[in-house]
Design a protein around this motif. Structure first.
Motif, PDB file in Angstrom:
ATOM      1  N   ASP A   1     114.031  36.468 107.353  1.00  0.00           N
ATOM      2  CA  ASP A   1     113.061  37.190 108.167  1.00  0.00           C
ATOM      3  C   ASP A   1     111.727  37.275 107.441  1.00  0.00           C
ATOM      4  O   ASP A   1     111.682  37.416 106.207  1.00  0.00           O
ATOM      5  CB  ASP A   1     113.586  38.595 108.451  1.00  0.00           C
ATOM      6  CG  ASP A   1     113.018  39.188 109.730  1.00  0.00           C
ATOM      7  OD1 ASP A   1     112.266  38.482 110.429  1.00  0.00           O
ATOM      8  OD2 ASP A   1     113.328  40.352 110.031  1.00  0.00           O
TER       9      ASP A   1
ATOM     10  N   ALA B   1     112.165  38.254 103.439  1.00  0.00           N
ATOM     11  CA  ALA B   1     113.516  38.678 103.039  1.00  0.00           C
ATOM     12  C   ALA B   1     114.262  37.492 102.455  1.00  0.00           C
ATOM     13  O   ALA B   1     114.409  36.456 103.098  1.00  0.00           O
ATOM     14  CB  ALA B   1     114.269  39.237 104.239  1.00  0.00           C
TER      15      ALA B   1
ATOM     16  N   MET C   1     113.239  41.459  98.338  1.00  0.00           N
ATOM     17  CA  MET C   1     112.173  41.501  99.333  1.00  0.00           C
ATOM     18  C   MET C   1     110.901  41.077  98.618  1.00  0.00           C
ATOM     19  O   MET C   1     110.510  41.677  97.612  1.00  0.00           O
ATOM     20  CB  MET C   1     112.018  42.909  99.910  1.00  0.00           C
ATOM     21  CG  MET C   1     111.001  42.989 101.042  1.00  0.00           C
ATOM     22  SD  MET C   1     111.503  42.126 102.543  1.00  0.00           S
ATOM     23  CE  MET C   1     112.841  43.202 103.101  1.00  0.00           C
TER      24      MET C   1
ATOM     25  N   PRO D   1     119.585  40.468 103.186  1.00  0.00           N
ATOM     26  CA  PRO D   1     118.863  41.341 104.126  1.00  0.00           C
ATOM     27  C   PRO D   1     118.657  40.613 105.454  1.00  0.00           C
ATOM     28  O   PRO D   1     117.843  39.692 105.541  1.00  0.00           O
ATOM     29  CB  PRO D   1     117.540  41.618 103.402  1.00  0.00           C
ATOM     30  CG  PRO D   1     117.391  40.506 102.414  1.00  0.00           C
ATOM     31  CD  PRO D   1     118.771  40.088 102.022  1.00  0.00           C
TER      32      PRO D   1
ATOM     33  N   ARG E   1     117.351  40.874 108.919  1.00  0.00           N
ATOM     34  CA  ARG E   1     116.404  41.470 109.850  1.00  0.00           C
ATOM     35  C   ARG E   1     115.867  42.808 109.327  1.00  0.00           C
ATOM     36  O   ARG E   1     116.586  43.782 109.152  1.00  0.00           O
ATOM     37  CB  ARG E   1     117.008  41.639 111.236  1.00  0.00           C
ATOM     38  CG  ARG E   1     117.303  40.325 111.987  1.00  0.00           C
ATOM     39  CD  ARG E   1     116.886  39.098 111.257  1.00  0.00           C
ATOM     40  NE  ARG E   1     116.435  37.999 112.090  1.00  0.00           N
ATOM     41  CZ  ARG E   1     115.950  36.858 111.612  1.00  0.00           C
ATOM     42  NH1 ARG E   1     115.848  36.682 110.308  1.00  0.00           N
ATOM     43  NH2 ARG E   1     115.538  35.898 112.397  1.00  0.00           N
ATOM     44  N   PHE E   2     114.562  42.803 109.064  1.00  0.00           N
ATOM     45  CA  PHE E   2     113.880  44.017 108.631  1.00  0.00           C
ATOM     46  C   PHE E   2     112.739  44.317 109.581  1.00  0.00           C
ATOM     47  O   PHE E   2     112.315  43.454 110.368  1.00  0.00           O
ATOM     48  CB  PHE E   2     113.395  43.894 107.180  1.00  0.00           C
ATOM     49  CG  PHE E   2     112.269  42.906 106.960  1.00  0.00           C
ATOM     50  CD1 PHE E   2     110.944  43.282 107.112  1.00  0.00           C
ATOM     51  CD2 PHE E   2     112.544  41.599 106.579  1.00  0.00           C
ATOM     52  CE1 PHE E   2     109.902  42.384 106.887  1.00  0.00           C
ATOM     53  CE2 PHE E   2     111.513  40.685 106.353  1.00  0.00           C
ATOM     54  CZ  PHE E   2     110.192  41.082 106.509  1.00  0.00           C
ATOM     55  N   SER E   3     112.233  45.529 109.526  1.00  0.00           N
ATOM     56  CA  SER E   3     111.143  45.932 110.415  1.00  0.00           C
ATOM     57  C   SER E   3     110.385  47.093 109.801  1.00  0.00           C
ATOM     58  O   SER E   3     110.897  47.822 108.960  1.00  0.00           O
ATOM     59  CB  SER E   3     111.680  46.340 111.789  1.00  0.00           C
ATOM     60  OG  SER E   3     112.480  47.507 111.683  1.00  0.00           O
TER      61      SER E   3
ATOM     62  N   TRP F   1     112.415  49.178 106.986  1.00  0.00           N
ATOM     63  CA  TRP F   1     113.866  49.289 107.141  1.00  0.00           C
ATOM     64  C   TRP F   1     114.492  47.900 107.121  1.00  0.00           C
ATOM     65  O   TRP F   1     113.906  46.944 107.628  1.00  0.00           O
ATOM     66  CB  TRP F   1     114.214  49.932 108.483  1.00  0.00           C
ATOM     67  CG  TRP F   1     113.834  51.371 108.640  1.00  0.00           C
ATOM     68  CD1 TRP F   1     112.585  51.867 108.836  1.00  0.00           C
ATOM     69  CD2 TRP F   1     114.720  52.490 108.673  1.00  0.00           C
ATOM     70  NE1 TRP F   1     112.620  53.231 108.970  1.00  0.00           N
ATOM     71  CE2 TRP F   1     113.927  53.645 108.881  1.00  0.00           C
ATOM     72  CE3 TRP F   1     116.091  52.635 108.540  1.00  0.00           C
ATOM     73  CZ2 TRP F   1     114.487  54.920 108.960  1.00  0.00           C
ATOM     74  CZ3 TRP F   1     116.648  53.903 108.629  1.00  0.00           C
ATOM     75  CH2 TRP F   1     115.842  55.033 108.830  1.00  0.00           C
ATOM     76  N   THR F   2     115.692  47.795 106.577  1.00  0.00           N
ATOM     77  CA  THR F   2     116.429  46.538 106.658  1.00  0.00           C
ATOM     78  C   THR F   2     117.925  46.796 106.726  1.00  0.00           C
ATOM     79  O   THR F   2     118.422  47.790 106.194  1.00  0.00           O
ATOM     80  CB  THR F   2     116.126  45.606 105.467  1.00  0.00           C
ATOM     81  OG1 THR F   2     116.668  44.315 105.737  1.00  0.00           O
ATOM     82  CG2 THR F   2     116.716  46.125 104.175  1.00  0.00           C
TER      83      THR F   2
ATOM     84  N   ASP G   1     121.412  45.218 105.344  1.00  0.00           N
ATOM     85  CA  ASP G   1     121.839  44.341 104.256  1.00  0.00           C
ATOM     86  C   ASP G   1     123.329  44.047 104.425  1.00  0.00           C
ATOM     87  O   ASP G   1     124.161  44.953 104.347  1.00  0.00           O
ATOM     88  CB  ASP G   1     121.569  44.998 102.892  1.00  0.00           C
ATOM     89  CG  ASP G   1     121.672  43.991 101.743  1.00  0.00           C
ATOM     90  OD1 ASP G   1     121.582  42.774 102.000  1.00  0.00           O
ATOM     91  OD2 ASP G   1     121.849  44.424 100.594  1.00  0.00           O
TER      92      ASP G   1
ATOM     93  N   GLY H   1     119.945  44.248 111.301  1.00  0.00           N
ATOM     94  CA  GLY H   1     118.927  45.288 111.246  1.00  0.00           C
ATOM     95  C   GLY H   1     118.101  45.347 112.511  1.00  0.00           C
ATOM     96  O   GLY H   1     117.944  44.353 113.226  1.00  0.00           O
TER      97      GLY H   1
ATOM     98  N   SER I   1     119.686  39.454 116.399  1.00  0.00           N
ATOM     99  CA  SER I   1     118.466  40.149 116.004  1.00  0.00           C
ATOM    100  C   SER I   1     118.075  41.138 117.085  1.00  0.00           C
ATOM    101  O   SER I   1     118.559  41.075 118.223  1.00  0.00           O
ATOM    102  CB  SER I   1     117.327  39.146 115.780  1.00  0.00           C
ATOM    103  OG  SER I   1     116.203  39.774 115.198  1.00  0.00           O
TER     104      SER I   1
END
Length: 573
Positions: free
Chosen positions: A158, A170, A194, A231, A233-235, A244-245, A247, A305, A358
């Motif tokens: 991501d 990520a 990250m 990780p 998908r993080f946002s 936020w992610t 893991d 995530g 996702s």
């Protein structure tokens, strides 16, 4: 998911196999999950991104193609936008894994991708530019960052721009199982971390933000945080900017982390908050524990995530972290303290018959769920709250005429309205639909006592009809009749709703009575008592100030003798 094929779900609803999706009701009957773009399917979909300055969406296929979804018309139209299939390797956990549009995309037309190449296996972060017509120029590619992948899994993938304008990447631990090369705890490589780089510079491919933990020495300067397994998908919370992610765990625990500069999230010393290997006696000093974790006991095996919901169409989800599990298809809403980030509750919303690759967010903060199994794009829709009619307004240009006005409700697609000559609405004089919070009404004659009611509607269903409002129509104005003494105890819907931070709560009493009016939170805890004692007959309005309370769903309860009336209301900050 692509990272746990051995757990691939093999049984799906026949409706999915036939390419048909009927809305699914969530645990909360007011929520449904519906096909966002009927007829649109992207094989191996891993991402969905919005480009600044446009309402279009761009879907990422693991195979190497980005599709443009034009939703300007009555139905969405999908076309290939960028094809990288000839220069990458896909399958398993490899392929085109991420897409991010530059925050200045409208001016510089730049976008970034994360993909896998072979011989040897490596991750590539590239920049492209579109032409003036918005078409990507393949010849414009600049490969900004390339790093090796020792195994075929755990590529992360991501990418996204943070509120600081930097590009975040990520990176998984390099693969195999248990991180055999100890990459995630080795800050001299770019794996299990990250990453954060500055791509706004013109002098080089990228620059290092000066506050990266190893910007000067001690580790790879691109690292922002480390100790991550995969990780996925993080946002960034669009309100607070918090990162936020999800893991993905090894064999036992899935973790949700808040990622902060210079912190070590523990893998492979920890799996979530638990020592790894299981049963070992590990030292957790200096390691950051998850905000939330869950085990594999219920068939959940691979976290996907999501996002902190900040849209308007699902007010009960506002401020909650929405995430899912790739294997089980379950979707949850995590409620947390917005100051300490301590988890308060985790509520299952729905169990979908698909692998969730996702989540995505459009420019308005509304969420999508991506189905890797069938390439479809879904969204959560909440039945809107009931509305309330305000005083009808005169229209002197048309006689007899008036404008019926009501409160706009978050999440409503349109409104249905009815005007009747009877309180029971047995005989309708006028009925119809309106997309806005008002409609001009013209009756064939004046001198009528009429009743009006309105209800919001969206894909999830119809709200309850508003309280019927009686009034007298004369030429050229309409006026409300004198209020009557209430015939029964009534608790009206608070106004406004949702509210921030003040709302008014109205109730009617036919006679003097002992009344208790209280506010409870979504967990059933009493948070405020507004009235407790003898109250005279008539209509009463009480002001509730939510300044000291967190965003979320609350309940108003009116109790008099054995009668208890309850309404929901939503505080949105």
């Amino acid at each position: 998911m692509i990272f746990r094929m051995r757990y691939q779900t093999t049984v799906f609803l026949l409706l999915f196999c036939l390419g048909v999706f009927r809305p699914l009701t969530a645990q909360d009957a007011n929520l449904i999950v519906t096909d966002a773009f009927p007829g649109v399917s992207v094989s191996g979909i891993l991402g969905l991104e919005s480009a600044p300055g446009t309402n279009d969406l761009f879907a990422v296929s693991q195979s190497g193609i980005i599709f443009r979804i034009d939703r300007s018309g009555s139905s969405a139209v999908i076309t290939p936008w960028l094809d990288l299939t000839s220069q990458l390797i896909s399958g398993g956990e490899r392929g085109l894994l991420g897409l991010a549009f530059d925050p200045e995309f409208e001016q510089n037309r730049r976008f970034y991708v994360n993909y896998t190449i072979a011989s040897p296996l490596r991750t590539v972060i590239s920049r492209f530019v579109t032409n003036e017509n918005g078409i990507p120029d393949l010849g414009s590619e600049e490969q900004l960052l390339i790093f090796g992948q020792p195994f075929a899994n755990h590529n992360g993938g991501d990418i996204s721009f943070g509120p600081d304008g930097y590009l975040y990447i990520a990176s998984g631990d390099g693969g195999s199982g248990g991180d055999p090369q100890n990459n995630a705890q080795n800050t001299n490589n770019l794996l299990g971390a990250m990453l954060r780089i500055d791509v706004s510079t013109e002098a080089a491919e990228y620059a290092i933000p000066t506050d990266n933990p190893f910007a000067d020495a001690g580790g790879m300067p691109e690292i922002f945080a480390w100790g991550l397994r995969n990780p996925w998908r993080f946002s960034f919370d669009r309100e607070s900017g918090v990162l936020w992610t999800g893991d993905v765990g090894q064999n036992a625990w899935e973790a949700i982390h808040i990622i902060e500069n210079g912190k070590n999230y523990g893998w492979n010393i920890l799996e979530g908050s638990n020592c790894f290997p299981p049963g070992s006696n590990c030292n957790t000093d200096g390691l950051e524990l998850p905000v939330f974790e869950y085990n594999h006991d219920n068939g959940d095996r691979s976290v996907t995530g999501g996002f902190v919901y900040r849209g308007v169409k699902n007010p009960s989800l506002y401020g909650r972290y929405i995430f899912g599990d790739f294997i089980s298809g379950r979707v949850w809403a995590l409620e947390f303290n917005e100051e300490s980030f301590e988890a308060i509750s985790n509520t299952e919303l729905i169990n979908l018959p698909l692998n969730i690759s996702s989540f995505a967010e459009d420019n308005d903060g509304e969420l999508f769920i991506l189905g890797y199994s069938n390439g479809r794009i879904f969204r959560i829709v909440t039945t809107p709250e009931a509305t309330a009619i305000t005083e009808p307004m005169a229209d002197a240009t048309v006689q007899p005429a008036f404008e019926l006005v009501w409160e706009d409700i978050a999440g409503a697609d349109f409104y249905q309205y009815e005007i009747s000559s009877s309180a029971g609405f047995g005989e309708l004089l006028v009925s119809g639909e309106s997309e806005s919070g008002s409609v001009a009404i013209t009756l064939e004659e004046s001198g009528l006592n009429v009743w009006a009611r309105v209800r919001p509607v969206n894909e999830a269903g119809e709200a309850a009809w508003s309280e019927a409002i009686p009034f007298f129509v004369e030429s050229p104005v309409s006026t409300a009749p004198a209020p009557e003494v209430p015939r029964e105890i009534v608790l009206h819907q608070n106004y406004p709703n949702p509210f921030n931070p003040v709302t008014n709560i109205t109730f009617d009493l036919p006679e003097t009575a002992e009344v208790r009016l209280q506010i409870f939170d979504s967990m059933g805890r009493l948070v405020s008592t507004l009235v407790n004692g003898s109250v005279q007959s008539g209509r009463h309005q009480v002001r509730f100030d939510g300044s000291s309370f967190a965003s979320g769903l609350y309940f108003v309860r009116l109790q008099s003798d054995d009668l208890v009336l309850t309404h929901k209301m939503t505080l949105v900050k």
